[in-house]
Structure formats: C-alpha cells, structure tokens
Scaffold this motif. Structure first.
Motif, mmCIF file in Angstrom:
data_model
loop_
_atom_site.group_PDB
_atom_site.id
_atom_site.type_symbol
_atom_site.label_atom_id
_atom_site.label_comp_id
_atom_site.label_asym_id
_atom_site.label_seq_id
_atom_site.Cartn_x
_atom_site.Cartn_y
_atom_site.Cartn_z
ATOM 1 N N ARG A 167 -25.479 5.265 -64.091
ATOM 2 C CA ARG A 167 -25.945 5.326 -62.694
ATOM 3 C C ARG A 167 -24.887 4.793 -61.736
ATOM 4 O O ARG A 167 -24.730 5.288 -60.627
ATOM 5 N N ALA A 168 -24.161 3.764 -62.200
ATOM 6 C CA ALA A 168 -23.140 3.168 -61.327
ATOM 7 C C ALA A 168 -21.983 4.137 -61.075
ATOM 8 O O ALA A 168 -21.215 3.965 -60.133
ATOM 9 N N LEU A 169 -21.859 5.160 -61.949
ATOM 10 C CA LEU A 169 -20.757 6.140 -61.792
ATOM 11 C C LEU A 169 -21.153 7.299 -60.874
ATOM 12 O O LEU A 169 -20.316 8.128 -60.517
ATOM 13 N N LEU A 170 -22.457 7.381 -60.531
ATOM 14 C CA LEU A 170 -22.947 8.543 -59.782
ATOM 15 C C LEU A 170 -22.467 8.532 -58.334
ATOM 16 O O LEU A 170 -22.405 7.465 -57.696
ATOM 17 N N ARG A 171 -22.150 9.710 -57.830
ATOM 18 C CA ARG A 171 -21.756 9.875 -56.430
ATOM 19 C C ARG A 171 -22.525 11.043 -55.830
ATOM 20 O O ARG A 171 -22.898 11.986 -56.545
ATOM 21 N N CYS A 172 -22.729 10.997 -54.534
ATOM 22 C CA CYS A 172 -23.483 12.052 -53.850
ATOM 23 C C CYS A 172 -22.702 13.374 -53.909
ATOM 24 O O CYS A 172 -21.521 13.404 -53.572
ATOM 25 N N PRO A 173 -23.350 14.487 -54.334
ATOM 26 C CA PRO A 173 -22.634 15.767 -54.377
ATOM 27 C C PRO A 173 -22.316 16.302 -52.980
ATOM 28 O O PRO A 173 -21.506 17.204 -52.823
#
Ligand SMILES: C[S@@+](CC[C@H](N)C(=O)[O-])C[C@H]1O[C@@H](n2cnc3c(N)ncnc32)[C@H](O)[C@@H]1O
Ligand SMILES: [Zn+2]
Length: 269
Positions: free
Chosen positions: A9-15
């Motif tokens: 989750r910490a690696l997720l970025r908004c597309p």
C-alpha cells in the motif's frame, strides 16, 4: 500477509496525478487530487477511468467466460498455434522466468497477470518474494483470486502503473504486449517502476516481417482492433528505448521471452 499488504500500500500512487494514496474512511484516497478508489475481495481498484482505448483483444479479456477457459484452453491453444506446438510447458516457462529473475530483490510485479496461473508458479519458485498481480480485467482478477486467494491483486492499466518509481526488484509481463494500444508506453512504465539493477522478463507473440503481406496484416490489426503484433527487433527496440539493457532471450516459434535489466544507479551515470 497483512504486513506485506501494508508494505505494498505504501508503494501505491494515484494513476491520475501520481501522488501517494492514503486510507480514508475505509477506502484508498489520493492525497493530491482527492480521487477515491474502491477495494473489495477481488482487488484494489486503481483504474483511472480511461478505458475507451482498449484493443479488441483486451476487451475480450473482460469476459468471465474467457477468464474461466483461459488457463485450460485459451493460453495452451494460443501458445500451441504460435509455437507450432513447440511451446514450453507452463511449469517450464515459470522455471525459466524465475531463473531469469534470479535473486532480484522483492517485491516483484506481474503486469497483466490474467488468472494468475504463471505468477502462482513463479511465486512457488521464489517463496521469499511477494508478487503483486496487476490486470485491467476484473474477470481475470476474480479467477486469480480463486487460484490463490492470498495474492495481492490490483486492478490497473499497464500504461499507468499506480506505483512509485523504483518500487519493484523485478517485473514480469507475459503474453500481453500485443494487446496494449501503446506498448511503448507500457514498457516505459515497467522500466519506471523497476528499481535500479532490477530485472524484467517480458514475452510476446511475434509478428513476422518475412511473411508476404504481414506488414499490411499488422497495419489492419492495429487500425481495426488496436492490436500491436511486434517483431523481435521492435520489441528489443522498445526495451532499449525504455532505458533497459537486454540480457537474454528464448524463442519458441513466434513466442519470444526476453529478459532485460535496469542499469544500477552508478552504471547509468
Ligand atoms: C493473454 S493474457 C496473459 C495473461 C498472463 N500474463 C499469462 O501469461 O497467461 C493478457 C492479459 O492482459 C490483460 N490486459 C490487456 N490490456 C491491459 C492493460 N491495458 N492493462 C493491464 N492489463 C491488460 C488482459 O486483461 C489479460 O489478462
Ligand atoms: Zn490523484
């Protein structure tokens, strides 16, 4: 599993705007543009809404029927036809990919995982790595859930991978490049999310420039169905233009697997 999911989750970025996401009132929300993204037992859904440009082939992959017969019928048939029945068995293909990725640090990313047959086999060969599975088709992700309920699944467009730069030690992308409207963009995205020194293994069904009229056929496929059959040279050029160094390839008839490496930071200077 919960700790692994927390790390991912910490690696997720908004597309949409590439800013980090945060858990807000039970959903993932963008800290930049505020877009909220859904999540259920099938996947964290990080599609930005721009699905109009899907190829005919990619659209077909949204069918629950195709997702159901993919592993037992569709994949073996496509491979048999494109390799002249010399295709690698799935276990052999998974072993080859796992060997090519070697000791690349985790986590690993499987882009366009389909129902997960290959990525589950790779995961079994590298149990100390967590593999994040991404696909645009919810039907495929739902099948992947049946095959391995514990895997981390994210619904996303390969052309806008919703991860921070350098998030993964290895990226896998099998049998999907010809389905993307802009394969070059997807290869660039995969290079972006690879850590310096990280490894890529990609495969594609190749077109052949030696067949009479194949150029015309390819142009027709691209303009009518948005499908982009590539030649081996074009695939190698895409990889090089994305800043990756080609390492090896394995060819089975018209099915090509290729490995490449993102230069380590000091090699890139
Ligand atoms: C032929 S299947 C390959 C599945 C798996 N990698 C394998 O080797 O069996 C192609 C997959 O690409 C996915 N796909 C097509 N367009 C995509 C896109 N723009 N972003 C992410 N996945 C996509 C399809 O939904 C489908 O699951
Ligand atoms: Zn955003």
């Amino acid at each position: 599993m919960a700790a692994e999911l927390g790390r991912v989750r910490a690696l997720l970025r908004c597309p949409r705007c590439s800013r980090p996401l945060e858990a807000r009132e039970g959903v993932m929300a963008c800290t930049g543009c505020g877009t909220r993204f859904g999540e259920d037992e099938v996947a964290i859904d990080l599609v930005s809404g721009d699905e109009r440009r899907m190829s005919f082939g990619a659209r077909a992959m949204h069918s629950s029927f195709l997702a159901r017969i993919y592993e037992s019928f569709w994949r073996p048939l496509s491979l048999a036809l494109s390799t002249g029945f010399s295709m690698p068995a799935r276990d052999a293909e998974a072993s080859l990919v796992a060997r090519a990725l070697g000791d690349a640090a985790g986590p690993w990313l499987d882009v366009s995982c389909g129902p997960g047959g290959i990525s589950n086999r790779i995961a079994a060969r590298a149990p100390e790595r967590s593999i994040v599975a991404v696909d645009l088709s919810r039907a495929m992700l739902a099948r992947a859930r049946v095959a391995n309920p514990d895997a981390i699944r994210i619904r996303a467009d390969a052309a806008r991978l919703p991860f921070e730069d350098g998030a993964f030690g290895a990226v896998i992308n099998l049998a999907a490049l010809d389905l993307y409207p802009e394969p070059a963009r997807v290869v660039k995205e995969m290079a972006r999310v690879l850590a310096p020194g990280g490894a890529l293994v990609a495969s594609a069904f190749l077109s052949s420039d030696t067949l009479l009229g194949s150029r015309v056929l390819r142009q027709t496929l691209t303009s009518t169905a948005g499908i982009h059959p590539l030649s081996q040279q074009e695939l190698e050029d895409l990889v090089a233009r994305a800043g990756l160094a080609r390492r090896d390839h394995w060819r089975f008839g018209r099915y090509l697997l290729l490995s490449a490496k993102k230069p380590a930071a000091r090699e890139a200077l």
